[in-house]
Design a protein around this motif. Sequence first.
Motif, PDB file in Angstrom:
ATOM      1  N   HIS A 204       0.837  -1.193   0.000  1.00  0.00           N
ATOM      2  CA  HIS A 204       0.000   0.000   0.000  1.00  0.00           C
ATOM      3  C   HIS A 204       0.871   1.241   0.000  1.00  0.00           C
ATOM      4  O   HIS A 204       0.382   2.354  -0.159  1.00  0.00           O
ATOM      5  CB  HIS A 204      -0.874   0.027   1.264  1.00  0.00           C
ATOM      6  N   ASN A 205       2.157   1.030   0.262  1.00  0.00           N
ATOM      7  CA  ASN A 205       3.052   2.152   0.496  1.00  0.00           C
ATOM      8  C   ASN A 205       3.744   2.548  -0.800  1.00  0.00           C
ATOM      9  O   ASN A 205       4.647   1.865  -1.278  1.00  0.00           O
ATOM     10  CB  ASN A 205       4.067   1.715   1.561  1.00  0.00           C
ATOM     11  N   LEU A 206       3.298   3.668  -1.385  1.00  0.00           N
ATOM     12  CA  LEU A 206       3.845   4.078  -2.684  1.00  0.00           C
ATOM     13  C   LEU A 206       5.333   4.380  -2.597  1.00  0.00           C
ATOM     14  O   LEU A 206       6.082   4.140  -3.539  1.00  0.00           O
ATOM     15  CB  LEU A 206       3.095   5.312  -3.203  1.00  0.00           C
ATOM     16  N   GLN A 207       5.753   4.891  -1.440  1.00  0.00           N
ATOM     17  CA  GLN A 207       7.173   5.184  -1.262  1.00  0.00           C
ATOM     18  C   GLN A 207       8.016   3.916  -1.425  1.00  0.00           C
ATOM     19  O   GLN A 207       9.029   3.915  -2.117  1.00  0.00           O
ATOM     20  CB  GLN A 207       7.399   5.759   0.123  1.00  0.00           C
ATOM     21  N   ASP A 208       7.572   2.829  -0.771  1.00  0.00           N
ATOM     22  CA  ASP A 208       8.278   1.550  -0.911  1.00  0.00           C
ATOM     23  C   ASP A 208       8.242   1.072  -2.359  1.00  0.00           C
ATOM     24  O   ASP A 208       9.248   0.592  -2.889  1.00  0.00           O
ATOM     25  CB  ASP A 208       7.633   0.475  -0.020  1.00  0.00           C
ATOM     26  N   ILE A 209       7.082   1.208  -2.983  1.00  0.00           N
ATOM     27  CA  ILE A 209       6.952   0.739  -4.371  1.00  0.00           C
ATOM     28  C   ILE A 209       7.938   1.483  -5.259  1.00  0.00           C
ATOM     29  O   ILE A 209       8.666   0.877  -6.054  1.00  0.00           O
ATOM     30  CB  ILE A 209       5.502   0.937  -4.869  1.00  0.00           C
ATOM     31  N   PHE A 210       8.004   2.783  -5.097  1.00  0.00           N
ATOM     32  CA  PHE A 210       8.905   3.571  -5.954  1.00  0.00           C
ATOM     33  C   PHE A 210      10.367   3.304  -5.613  1.00  0.00           C
ATOM     34  O   PHE A 210      11.239   3.450  -6.449  1.00  0.00           O
ATOM     35  CB  PHE A 210       8.577   5.065  -5.857  1.00  0.00           C
ATOM     36  N   ALA A 211      10.640   2.891  -4.358  1.00  0.00           N
ATOM     37  CA  ALA A 211      12.032   2.659  -3.956  1.00  0.00           C
ATOM     38  C   ALA A 211      12.585   1.369  -4.550  1.00  0.00           C
ATOM     39  O   ALA A 211      13.792   1.240  -4.722  1.00  0.00           O
ATOM     40  CB  ALA A 211      12.118   2.604  -2.430  1.00  0.00           C
ATOM     41  N   VAL A 212      11.721   0.422  -4.871  1.00  0.00           N
ATOM     42  CA  VAL A 212      12.263  -0.900  -5.149  1.00  0.00           C
ATOM     43  C   VAL A 212      11.822  -1.480  -6.500  1.00  0.00           C
ATOM     44  O   VAL A 212      12.474  -2.359  -7.043  1.00  0.00           O
ATOM     45  CB  VAL A 212      11.912  -1.867  -3.980  1.00  0.00           C
ATOM     46  N   GLU A 227      -0.439  -0.021 -16.442  1.00  0.00           N
ATOM     47  CA  GLU A 227       0.879  -0.567 -16.141  1.00  0.00           C
ATOM     48  C   GLU A 227       1.879   0.505 -16.516  1.00  0.00           C
ATOM     49  O   GLU A 227       1.790   1.088 -17.594  1.00  0.00           O
ATOM     50  CB  GLU A 227       1.096  -1.846 -16.947  1.00  0.00           C
ATOM     51  N   ARG A 228       2.802   0.813 -15.641  1.00  0.00           N
ATOM     52  CA  ARG A 228       3.772   1.880 -15.892  1.00  0.00           C
ATOM     53  C   ARG A 228       5.181   1.407 -15.512  1.00  0.00           C
ATOM     54  O   ARG A 228       5.334   0.619 -14.580  1.00  0.00           O
ATOM     55  CB  ARG A 228       3.441   3.117 -15.039  1.00  0.00           C
ATOM     56  N   SER A 234       4.630   8.808 -11.786  1.00  0.00           N
ATOM     57  CA  SER A 234       4.745   9.586 -10.551  1.00  0.00           C
ATOM     58  C   SER A 234       3.719   9.070  -9.548  1.00  0.00           C
ATOM     59  O   SER A 234       2.791   8.351  -9.913  1.00  0.00           O
ATOM     60  CB  SER A 234       4.457  11.062 -10.844  1.00  0.00           C
ATOM     61  N   HIS A 235       3.891   9.447  -8.293  1.00  0.00           N
ATOM     62  CA  HIS A 235       2.918   9.081  -7.263  1.00  0.00           C
ATOM     63  C   HIS A 235       1.512   9.471  -7.692  1.00  0.00           C
ATOM     64  O   HIS A 235       0.580   8.687  -7.574  1.00  0.00           O
ATOM     65  CB  HIS A 235       3.241   9.814  -5.943  1.00  0.00           C
ATOM     66  N   ASP A 236       1.386  10.712  -8.204  1.00  0.00           N
ATOM     67  CA  ASP A 236       0.057  11.233  -8.553  1.00  0.00           C
ATOM     68  C   ASP A 236      -0.629  10.369  -9.592  1.00  0.00           C
ATOM     69  O   ASP A 236      -1.799  10.023  -9.465  1.00  0.00           O
ATOM     70  CB  ASP A 236       0.163  12.664  -9.099  1.00  0.00           C
ATOM     71  N   LYS A 240      -4.064   8.176  -9.189  1.00  0.00           N
ATOM     72  CA  LYS A 240      -5.206   8.371 -10.092  1.00  0.00           C
ATOM     73  C   LYS A 240      -5.651   7.054 -10.708  1.00  0.00           C
ATOM     74  O   LYS A 240      -6.840   6.760 -10.785  1.00  0.00           O
ATOM     75  CB  LYS A 240      -4.830   9.361 -11.212  1.00  0.00           C
ATOM     76  N   LEU A 241      -4.660   6.213 -11.109  1.00  0.00           N
ATOM     77  CA  LEU A 241      -5.015   4.906 -11.667  1.00  0.00           C
ATOM     78  C   LEU A 241      -5.747   4.050 -10.637  1.00  0.00           C
ATOM     79  O   LEU A 241      -6.702   3.357 -10.947  1.00  0.00           O
ATOM     80  CB  LEU A 241      -3.753   4.169 -12.126  1.00  0.00           C
TER      81      LEU A 241
END
Lengths: 245, 353
Positions: A204-212, A227-228, A234-236, A240-241
């Motif tokens: 659920h943690n976007l920060q973790d998702i973007f980190a790894v 799918e990106r 970006s987080h935004d 939105k998706l």
Amino acid sequence: MTPLLEVRHLSKAFGPVQALRDLSMKVHAGEVVALAGDNGAGKTTLIKAISGVYRPTSGEVLLRGEPVQFNSPQEAREKGIETIYQDLALADNLTIGANIFLGREPMRRAMGFLPVLDRRRMAEAAKATMALLDFHVNRLDAPVSNFSGGQRQAVAIGRAVYWNAQILIMDEPTAALGVPEQRKVISLIHQLKAQGRGVIFISHNLQDIFAVSDRIVVLRRGVQAGERRIAETSHDEVVKLMIGG
Amino acid sequence: MTTPEPPLRAPDHVSPPADHADKARTALQRIADLRAWLFLAFLILAFELWSRASFGGTFLFNPFNIQSIAIFAVAPLLLATGQTFVIISGGIDLSMGFIMGLAAVVAAHVINWATPGMGLPLAVLFGALVAIAVAAVPGMVNGLLVSRLKVPPFIGTLGMFGVARGVAFLLAGGTTVPVQNSFFAALGNGRFYGVPWIVIVTAVFVLLMHYLLSQTRFGQHNYAIGANVQAASRAGIDIKSHLLRLYILSGVCAGLAGFLYAARFSAGAAQAGEPLLLDSVAAVVIGGASLFGGSGTILGTVAGAFVIAVIQYGLVFINVAPFWQFISVGIVIIISVLIDQAQRRFSGGRQSE
């Protein structure tokens, strides 16, 4: 290049409820794919269909290009797909080695005839495996209850690594942990990626998702919302998706 | 068997700090681990001093006392051995006492029936096998109730407590069943180099159970199931078949206890194990096991069983009213649970909620 794991047009219905509809995704070797989505979006159904807990209603799962069907999580595990559960599937009173070998303990013959547990071999394998994850322990006779949450998560991952899991499905691996422990788990995922394994990472943690992660697959109400590549989003956009903005 | 690949490091890894389990265990924790043996040493010392002070004789160095305590401890220890396995798995077996009585009655009947046709020793062997096989049946039913029908062990074995009790009294006709077999009496009261045969049989059996619990997969899986049954199941352990075998083992321990009881008294009695059930649970708890499951050892249980036997025999020996036994054993149980809880707090381990 053939993907390590490919899911094609997977659907899963529970009676009238369509939990997952026509979902396709790929995981390559050395790649971390994040699954994101609100509660009930179908993330858990998807990983359970991949790991042999559920039989999909339609669609197929391919492992290195070969179609596979699993009747149980054990069958999936034998093929190298291992799930790391959020609530840690460890026996707290046993050592790291005993947890890694739980259910498949090595035996040796004491005095030439008496079969006994080979604790030394378990300890040595534990030490070597945990070193692979850059986790150095000397107290291999301590029960895992003596370790912190992140270290215990490392033991669960270590077990999968020892048994040569090629695809690790991690369901909210950081959810129950404090911030420093979360960073440790993130670094563990980096190790797995560097070893050429495929990781499906639910968070659920976007920060973790973007980190790894390398890619992110967003689910909404059982269908793929997008799918990106992490580098190109970006987080935004992800939020939105997820909520359908 | 697969071997891990050579290490590869991600470029941006964060090295986890040294784990806090590396710290040496404190002397206090080691003492807490050995508390049952320390209790035992303390009790023996206390009785020795009392005995010398009040009538100038020795307690410990009197071989008759040691033999009596050992014989006294046989049945509770055998029950406690089976109970140790069950409690480590997170269960409890309340039916053991009457399974023991049932086995004692069956052994007496079978030996009486077989002696004329088979001769003395063979009839005893046959009686032992039948008694233990019969004891395995309620154990198996317990196992099926707990594993297949998901009946809580406390309730399932409580039901079996009643069933075994009733069947044992029915088979015994409401009375004790005397055995006419001199070989049986010799086995029950005879000695080998001064050591009673029933103590030798018990020692060998307990050693075997120690091996089973500490050195085999069965024992290892038992600990894992007691700590986290879901983890054990996810690791591919067959929980149902394990629990079935576990409760059969518990029945077999009670069966052996019943057989040795019948040998000692040359008679079978349905109520043979009645007072011993709670002693067996107490021995396991004093020996360091947690009733929440996941911890305990056979060696601890041996110490626990001897703590109870020494208290019971020692108080009679120094001529204290027998009712003090209950009070002393009760106090020892409470102290030993308090020590266990303090130890968990000190070691920073997780408490089960």
